[in-house]
Design an enzyme around this catalytic site. Structure first.
Site, short mmCIF file in Angstrom:
data_model
loop_
_atom_site.label_atom_id
_atom_site.label_comp_id
_atom_site.label_asym_id
_atom_site.label_seq_id
_atom_site.Cartn_x
_atom_site.Cartn_y
_atom_site.Cartn_z
N ASN A 1 0.85 -1.18 0.00
CA ASN A 1 0.00 0.00 0.00
C ASN A 1 0.89 1.23 0.00
O ASN A 1 1.90 1.28 0.71
CB ASN A 1 -0.92 0.02 1.23
CG ASN A 1 -1.77 1.28 1.30
OD1 ASN A 1 -1.47 2.22 2.03
ND2 ASN A 1 -2.83 1.31 0.51
N TYR B 1 -0.86 9.65 4.69
CA TYR B 1 -1.40 9.77 6.04
C TYR B 1 -0.52 10.76 6.80
O TYR B 1 0.68 10.52 6.97
CB TYR B 1 -1.40 8.41 6.75
CG TYR B 1 -1.84 7.26 5.87
CD1 TYR B 1 -3.13 7.22 5.34
CD2 TYR B 1 -0.96 6.23 5.54
CE1 TYR B 1 -3.53 6.18 4.53
CE2 TYR B 1 -1.35 5.18 4.74
CZ TYR B 1 -2.63 5.15 4.23
OH TYR B 1 -3.02 4.11 3.42
N ARG B 2 -1.09 11.83 7.25
CA ARG B 2 -0.31 12.89 7.85
C ARG B 2 0.45 12.37 9.08
O ARG B 2 0.02 11.45 9.77
CB ARG B 2 -1.20 14.06 8.23
CG ARG B 2 -2.12 13.77 9.41
CD ARG B 2 -3.04 14.92 9.69
NE ARG B 2 -3.79 14.72 10.91
CZ ARG B 2 -5.10 14.89 11.03
NH1 ARG B 2 -5.82 15.23 9.98
NH2 ARG B 2 -5.70 14.71 12.17
N TRP C 1 -3.56 6.79 10.59
CA TRP C 1 -4.31 5.81 9.81
C TRP C 1 -5.78 5.92 10.17
O TRP C 1 -6.22 5.48 11.24
CB TRP C 1 -3.80 4.40 10.11
CG TRP C 1 -2.60 4.04 9.29
CD1 TRP C 1 -2.35 4.39 8.00
CD2 TRP C 1 -1.48 3.27 9.72
NE1 TRP C 1 -1.14 3.88 7.59
CE2 TRP C 1 -0.58 3.18 8.62
CE3 TRP C 1 -1.13 2.62 10.90
CZ2 TRP C 1 0.61 2.49 8.67
CZ3 TRP C 1 0.06 1.93 10.96
CH2 TRP C 1 0.93 1.87 9.86
N GLY D 1 -5.53 1.39 3.69
CA GLY D 1 -4.77 0.17 3.47
C GLY D 1 -3.62 -0.02 4.43
O GLY D 1 -3.38 -1.12 4.92
N GLU E 1 -0.71 0.47 -5.66
CA GLU E 1 -0.61 1.87 -6.05
C GLU E 1 0.60 2.14 -6.95
O GLU E 1 0.56 3.04 -7.79
CB GLU E 1 -0.52 2.77 -4.81
CG GLU E 1 -1.84 2.99 -4.09
CD GLU E 1 -2.21 1.84 -3.17
OE1 GLU E 1 -3.34 1.85 -2.63
OE2 GLU E 1 -1.38 0.92 -2.98
N ASP F 1 -7.69 20.68 8.98
CA ASP F 1 -7.73 19.76 7.85
C ASP F 1 -8.55 20.31 6.69
O ASP F 1 -9.01 21.45 6.71
CB ASP F 1 -8.24 18.38 8.29
CG ASP F 1 -9.69 18.40 8.75
OD1 ASP F 1 -10.51 19.06 8.09
OD2 ASP F 1 -10.00 17.76 9.77
#
Length: 574
Positions: free
Chosen positions: A141, A145-146, A159, A164, A205, A253
């Site tokens: 994967n 993700y920050r 996560w 994933g 990916e 965000d």
């Protein structure tokens, strides 16, 4: 410039004015230059990814729909597609630029990691390409993700549900094992687009990245189990231990509010690799439209030809970035038998990241979904809310959406508008008999009336009271808001102030609600309560000190005077 707050505000003012990509050559406290706003206009996003990938996706879909099973002639006509397929994936090389400097002396303080908003929990890595492998060998994967920097060797690992990398960690954690993780920064733009693409679980990916890049992705040996992406700027190599959590957040965000503090896994970094001339890439998220909006829309354009292939009755689908994407989507579907449209709605709400969609508009007649006012009118002309509105409670919700009763939980809504029009929509609001406390009332579009009213704190039940008032009887949809002028300023403002501030099960009201055959039957008008509620997090604004600093120094940053200073608080909203 300071990575704490100053750089982010410069970025926001530039993107608000559709300005250029930015390179900060000497950020305070770091030896590495910092680049932002690389994809912050439609044109730059298109330049980064080129015309080849969309053409290739369209060709692949056309081939799949007309030539299954393929004949020899079909294969010959698709020879360019076959040749492109041979270039997909990765290839190993002995070394790459990312491995020019490798060190076990990890010090994240040397990186110009941004703190974007005054109430953020700290500096966050905002463009990380997080690479993990399934512990059972079922693929890899690459996600985004920050990462909140906790200390010089440790970050958070954000996560969210349905991600994933999180699934990989859960499998490792169930065995009491740490999960090896490598975080890449920078590299070919195709990596960023692939990392945020809503691909089905276990679809690699890096294959999509190679399709976008037009060739195989180069990988070279690294200091641990994972090979490194050879052309990245940085690689942070480490692991996420089992059963360790630390508070992460708040963080401003892409919904335009602060996501609140919650416990998340941690990423412990063992090695850092980077180019000798590495540039640290970053972005800033906030109220739309920010840089992630242009990436998201580019991704939708790229993948849209695949929707009918994956979901055969879905002819077109669009998620609205102005709402944070997950808050609202619309679809045109085929209806070959009565109520087949709901089968398509269930299919959409069960498909990967689309399953986090909060509200879905569905029609079976052609309409340009990107034109939201026209799409809404089209649905309102056709909907029969007694049978066409469905609300599903106690379901999963996007982690960043705080309109539900608790994090990750909430409700979804589906509104159908099928067949021929059943009503002429009102376009003017004229009545002297209005409910007590009503403020400004003006149409957003035909059939949808935006109404100001008392704050939620002053009268929580105002939406239900307004729904029952005869003044709105001819309007199929009414939106109750704290600030009607702002909601009416533009379609972007309407989308953002409405759909990021309501939860279907709690905030949709009607003149009358009855239970018929275990279905809730709603009599119009439908009223969406889009007022701010006490549990919601704060809207994002720059702090006055930083705002004043950036205003004073603008001519220092851009002495040629060729970069306009936009309004970062309003940005593209107007």
């Amino acid at each position: 410039m300071r990575p704490a707050l100053e750089v982010a505000e410069i970025h926001r003012r530039v993107i608000a004015a559709n300005g250029p990509a930015l390179l900060f050559t000497d950020p305070v406290g770091s030896p590495f230059p910092l680049a932002t706003n690389l994809f912050g206009t439609t044109r730059r996003a298109a330049l980064a990814f080129g015309e080849r990938p969309p053409a290739l996706v369209r060709s692949a879909v056309e081939f799949a729909t007309r030539a299954m099973p393929p004949a020899l002639g079909d294969l010959w006509s698709a020879r360019d597609l076959v040749a492109a397929g041979l270039k997909l994936g990765t290839r190993s090389v002995r070394s790459g630029p990312v491995g020019q400097v490798v060190s076990g002396k990890v010090d994240l303080d040397r990186l110009p990691v941004l703190t974007s908003w005054p109430e953020d929990g700290g500096p966050f890595v905002t463009l990380p390409l997080v690479y993990t492998e399934d512990p059972d060998g079922a693929g890899h994967n690459l996600g985004m993700y920050r990462l909140q920097v906790h200390d010089p060797r440790t970050t958070g690992m954000h996560w969210q549900i349905g991600k994933g990398g999180g699934f990989h960690h859960a499998r490792a954690e169930s065995r009491g094992e740490a999960l090896p993780v490598t975080v890449f920064l920078g590299g070919p733009p195709a990596l960023i687009l692939a990392a945020v693409a809503p691909l089905p679980e276990n679809v690699p990916e890096l294959v999509l990245a190679s399709l976008l890049a037009g060739g195989k992705i180069r990988r070279c040996p690294g200091p641990a189990a994972h090979p490194l992406l050879a052309d990245a700027e940085f690689a942070l190599v480490g692991h996420v231990p089992a059963d360790v959590r630390r508070p992460e957040g708040p963080f401003g965000d892409h919904y335009g509010y602060y996501s609140l503090q919650h416990d998340y896994p941690v990423f412990e970094i063992d090695h850092v690799a980077h180019r000798r001339d590495a540039i640290y890439p970053a972005t800033v998220v906030g109220k739309p439209r920010q840089e992630d909006f242009f990436i998201g829309d580019m991704l939708q354009e790229l993948l849209s030809p695949l929707f009918p292939l994956v979901m055969p009755a879905v002819e077109s689908l669009w998620s609205y970035g102005e709402t944070g994407y997950h808050s609202l989507a619309a679809a045109v579907v085929r209806q070959r038998y009565r109520r087949e449209a709901m089968a398509s709605a269930f299919r959409i709400l069960g498909e990967g990241q689309l399953s986090l969609t909060k509200f879905l508009l569905v029609t079976d007649r052609p309409v340009d979904l990107k034109d939201f006012p026209r799409t809404l009118e089209h649905v309102l002309e056709r909907t029969v809310p007694e049978t066409d509105l469905y609300i599903f409670s106690n379901v999963s919700m996007d982690t960043l959406d705080y309109t539900g009763p608790e994090v990750n939980l909430g409700s979804k809504g589906v509104l159908l508008g099928l067949g021929d029009a059943v009503r002429d929509l009102p376009r003017e609001f004229r009545t002297s008999d209005t409910p007590h406390g009503m403020g400004l009332a003006r149409p957003f579009c035909a059939g949808c009336l935006v109404v100001g009213g008392p704050s939620w704190s002053a009268e929580p039940g105002a939406a239900a009271r307004f729904a029952a008032h005869p003044a709105f009887a001819e309007w199929p949809l009414v939106v109750l808001t704290d600030d009607p002028q702002r909601a009416l300023a533009s379609p972007i403002n309407f989308l953002w102030t409405t759909f990021t501030r309501f939860e279907p099960a709690a905030d949709i009201h009607a003149a009358r609600v009855e239970v018929k055959r275990h279905h809730l039957s709603y009599t119009s008008p439908l009223v969406i309560d889009a007022r701010m509620k006490p549990p919601y997090p704060d809207e994002l604004f720059c702090d006055p000190e930083t705002a004043d600093l950036v205003t004073r120094r603008w001519r220092e940053y851009f002495p040629d005077g060729n970069v306009e200073m936009g309004d970062s608080d309003r940005g593209h909203l107007d």
